[in-house]
Design a protein around this motif. Sequence first.
Motif, mmCIF file in Angstrom:
data_model
loop_
_atom_site.group_PDB
_atom_site.id
_atom_site.type_symbol
_atom_site.label_atom_id
_atom_site.label_comp_id
_atom_site.label_asym_id
_atom_site.label_seq_id
_atom_site.Cartn_x
_atom_site.Cartn_y
_atom_site.Cartn_z
ATOM 1 N N UNK A 85 0.842 -1.202 0.000
ATOM 2 C CA UNK A 85 0.000 0.000 0.000
ATOM 3 C C UNK A 85 0.876 1.251 0.000
ATOM 4 N N UNK A 86 0.469 2.223 -0.782
ATOM 5 C CA UNK A 86 1.190 3.497 -0.818
ATOM 6 C C UNK A 86 0.676 4.394 0.304
ATOM 7 N N UNK A 87 1.561 5.258 0.791
ATOM 8 C CA UNK A 87 1.188 6.197 1.852
ATOM 9 C C UNK A 87 1.343 7.619 1.329
ATOM 10 N N UNK A 88 0.231 8.343 1.405
ATOM 11 C CA UNK A 88 0.189 9.726 0.926
ATOM 12 C C UNK A 88 -0.021 10.644 2.119
ATOM 13 N N UNK A 89 0.645 11.801 2.142
ATOM 14 C CA UNK A 89 0.299 12.834 3.116
ATOM 15 C C UNK A 89 -0.327 13.987 2.329
ATOM 16 N N UNK A 90 -1.388 14.572 2.906
ATOM 17 C CA UNK A 90 -2.185 15.530 2.127
ATOM 18 C C UNK A 90 -1.566 16.922 2.029
ATOM 19 N N UNK A 91 -0.418 17.151 2.718
ATOM 20 C CA UNK A 91 0.217 18.466 2.629
ATOM 21 C C UNK A 91 1.401 18.572 3.571
ATOM 22 N N UNK A 92 1.878 19.792 3.778
ATOM 23 C CA UNK A 92 3.071 20.018 4.593
ATOM 24 C C UNK A 92 2.831 19.636 6.053
ATOM 25 N N UNK A 93 3.886 19.128 6.693
ATOM 26 C CA UNK A 93 3.735 18.691 8.083
ATOM 27 C C UNK A 93 4.389 19.677 9.053
ATOM 28 N N UNK A 123 6.774 0.334 7.657
ATOM 29 C CA UNK A 123 6.505 1.516 6.830
ATOM 30 C C UNK A 123 7.850 2.090 6.389
ATOM 31 N N UNK A 124 8.017 2.211 5.084
ATOM 32 C CA UNK A 124 9.251 2.785 4.548
ATOM 33 C C UNK A 124 8.950 4.167 3.985
ATOM 34 N N UNK A 125 9.599 5.189 4.572
ATOM 35 C CA UNK A 125 9.370 6.578 4.158
ATOM 36 C C UNK A 125 10.538 7.084 3.317
ATOM 37 N N UNK A 126 10.253 8.023 2.432
ATOM 38 C CA UNK A 126 11.307 8.721 1.687
ATOM 39 C C UNK A 126 11.361 10.151 2.222
ATOM 40 N N UNK A 127 12.424 10.480 2.929
ATOM 41 C CA UNK A 127 12.501 11.793 3.581
ATOM 42 C C UNK A 127 12.280 12.935 2.594
ATOM 43 N N UNK A 128 12.888 12.810 1.413
ATOM 44 C CA UNK A 128 12.827 13.929 0.453
ATOM 45 C C UNK A 128 11.420 14.163 -0.086
ATOM 46 N N UNK A 157 8.703 14.054 1.877
ATOM 47 C CA UNK A 157 7.821 14.588 2.930
ATOM 48 C C UNK A 157 7.803 16.113 2.851
ATOM 49 N N UNK A 158 6.650 16.702 2.559
ATOM 50 C CA UNK A 158 6.603 18.157 2.403
ATOM 51 C C UNK A 158 6.680 18.875 3.756
ATOM 52 N N UNK A 159 7.682 19.734 3.892
ATOM 53 C CA UNK A 159 7.837 20.552 5.103
ATOM 54 C C UNK A 159 8.066 21.990 4.654
ATOM 55 N N UNK A 160 7.245 22.877 5.165
ATOM 56 C CA UNK A 160 7.357 24.291 4.822
ATOM 57 C C UNK A 160 8.708 24.835 5.294
ATOM 58 N N UNK A 161 9.279 25.757 4.554
ATOM 59 C CA UNK A 161 10.615 26.275 4.878
ATOM 60 C C UNK A 161 10.672 26.858 6.296
ATOM 61 N N UNK A 162 9.638 27.631 6.671
ATOM 62 C CA UNK A 162 9.616 28.231 8.008
ATOM 63 C C UNK A 162 9.560 27.183 9.111
ATOM 64 N N UNK A 163 8.851 26.095 8.853
ATOM 65 C CA UNK A 163 8.759 25.013 9.832
ATOM 66 C C UNK A 163 10.109 24.319 9.958
ATOM 67 N N UNK A 164 10.747 24.088 8.814
ATOM 68 C CA UNK A 164 12.054 23.429 8.826
ATOM 69 C C UNK A 164 13.075 24.277 9.607
ATOM 70 N N UNK A 165 13.064 25.576 9.337
ATOM 71 C CA UNK A 165 14.004 26.482 10.019
ATOM 72 C C UNK A 165 13.743 26.493 11.525
ATOM 73 N N UNK A 166 12.456 26.577 11.901
ATOM 74 C CA UNK A 166 12.109 26.603 13.323
ATOM 75 C C UNK A 166 12.541 25.310 13.998
ATOM 76 N N UNK A 207 0.113 17.755 -1.493
ATOM 77 C CA UNK A 207 0.136 16.311 -1.183
ATOM 78 C C UNK A 207 1.288 15.613 -1.892
ATOM 79 N N UNK A 208 1.777 14.557 -1.257
ATOM 80 C CA UNK A 208 2.842 13.737 -1.853
ATOM 81 C C UNK A 208 2.674 12.279 -1.433
ATOM 82 N N UNK A 209 3.125 11.365 -2.309
ATOM 83 C CA UNK A 209 3.305 9.977 -1.879
ATOM 84 C C UNK A 209 4.624 9.954 -1.111
ATOM 85 N N UNK A 210 4.564 9.592 0.175
ATOM 86 C CA UNK A 210 5.791 9.694 0.994
ATOM 87 C C UNK A 210 6.390 8.340 1.340
#
Lengths: 354, 354
Positions: free
Chosen positions: B185-193, B259-264, B266-275, B317-320
């Motif tokens: 089964x594929x795992x999708x996230x609907x947007x930035x985390x 569950x095998x994730x691909x880090x690249x 996974x959508x993360x907003x720039x401000x969230x990543x910096x924080x 959204x992305x397949x993660x």
Amino acid sequence: MGPMDRNDRITMAHGAGGSVMRELIQEFILKELGGSKAEVPLEALDDASVIDGIVLHSDSYTVKPIFFPGGNIGSLAVSGTVNDISVVGAKPLALACGVILEEGFPTEDFKRIVRSAAETCREAGVHIITGDTKVMEKGSLDRIVINTSGIGTRTEALEHNLRVVREYREMESQWLLDSNLRPGDKIIVSGTVGDHGIAILSAREGYGFETEVKSDARPLNRMIQRLLEVGGIVSMKDPTRGGLANALNEWSEKSGVGVLLQEERIPVREGVRAACEMLGIDPLEIANEGKVIIGVVPELADDVLTALKRMEEGRDAEVIGEATSEFGGVVMETSPGGKRIIPPPYGDPVPRIC
Amino acid sequence: MGPMDRNDRITMAHGAGGSVMRELIQEFILKELGGSKAEVPLEALDDASVIDGIVLHSDSYTVKPIFFPGGNIGSLAVSGTVNDISVVGAKPLALACGVILEEGFPTEDFKRIVRSAAETCREAGVHIITGDTKVMEKGSLDRIVINTSGIGTRTEALEHNLRVVREYREMESQWLLDSNLRPGDKIIVSGTVGDHGIAILSAREGYGFETEVKSDARPLNRMIQRLLEVGGIVSMKDPTRGGLANALNEWSEKSGVGVLLQEERIPVREGVRAACEMLGIDPLEIANEGKVIIGVVPELADDVLTALKRMEEGRDAEVIGEATSEFGGVVMETSPGGKRIIPPPYGDPVPRIC
């Protein structure tokens, strides 16, 4: 002008179940949140709402102290929600429970509370099937609060009850609502009033009444379903915050009838009466958590009373009055022979009663 | 030995959605309260429970601060419960709301909160049909807490979705549960985390990130029903407390898959990543309030992703990743090319996030 205009801060009275809370709800909350197509909507301000045949209810419990004679916040949270679902005529199907704890709360106390909730669920024959736990930092919450919500559904006993009512008069509603009372209907209370409020107050303030007065908190769903098997019941309500005085005024207002009470018929335990006299509180304004008031067509009043008295939960039941078209509001014929208007209480005289 | 034995006081971690809370629930609460015959019982520890075809959910909200970039406790309380009902595949039918206020709370703030709740209800197309208000003395509660519970029912879109799934493989469950994931089964996230958690933390501590990071709290029921019309979805979950890390570990454990994730991916907003970098927090462990993770049969993953990207709520959204039988737990292939185990978080790194 409502209390929201007169005062820009929330007061204890806004949570006390009386006229101040009703003003807050009617002048602001209904305007924002009303307008659903629910069968029994928010606007009915009844004990529970109904949508697509499903009864839904939610109550938060902030009782202080959390342990008191006759129960604790866990047993109270289950009983209260079970009873609010039951008094519209439904059978409780399942509960949901949200607990908020203060950091540092003793684990042993938490276990006692959960065990009591579980025990009360077993007594009621219902399960908590979902919930969540949150924790707030020390000093951010006075120990523990619990929200219990739940759903209920129609039963064959409710259908039977409505058929019996309709042998005697018209009744449009499919549920036992506050607005169903008609002149001539008899009003029964299922037992002594004021026990819960005095037990809480006494435990909190250390007056010593707790040696004789225990909270009446208990689930009444089984008793209520058995009464529906007798039939003839048009309305039912549990007189919690604001007590009998608040509950009867809500009936009077929503049904557009007067209520005539006989003071000498209202059962009050001796310890409660003594405590009320000493503290200058009216027992009619004090919260109950294991009692219901029942509106019943006059022809069936004796049958319902007899059925009640056969059950442990209803053995002190009495017919305490009747609905009338001769006046509006709630009037009590006092024991000395006079008449007294029973106004809707401003709020419950005892804060954090449930 | 669980946390209840090691420590006789409740800690913040007991309410933080991670492993400490799960221990408390599994070692004590389920033993006391479990055993119902619900279709999806308490023991499933899923986002919502189901009994007689009715989805029931309850959540308490203690978020601090109560107003934050992108919302407030009122909009959050509605979104959160709508989403928890929706992710099992149901359409929210009605909500119940219990508010507890601190004495002295500004009336204007209360109005703002109720208005936001009403607005979010309109966005979701659902009504609050019952509720209650309690008030605690000044100093007994940090401002306001809200409990929102609600019910939901099956829809034709859910039935269609299950029919599509069954064209590709067996699936016994009638709902989109944590235990439904299967290898492949594929795992999708609907947007930035991480948006919600960082917005709250920033507003609370004044880090200044709030200028760029807003809470993602919003109701997702319409988006979810549209995805079910595409079909092929086996499981859905909203990664709130403990974030993606907690949600995926629950899937892995309950479904018995890796569950095998691909880090690249996974959508993360720039401000969230910096924080997160500045504060030393893992964005995967931070709460979201407007995102879902979706488990989908591989043949339909592209269709679901395309449908998501067409909607405003799902445009990032992305397949993660995907479910696998090759190992247990959650493993992430990191951007530099290594592998990292993603353990179930101890708790959410941000207290009082919701």
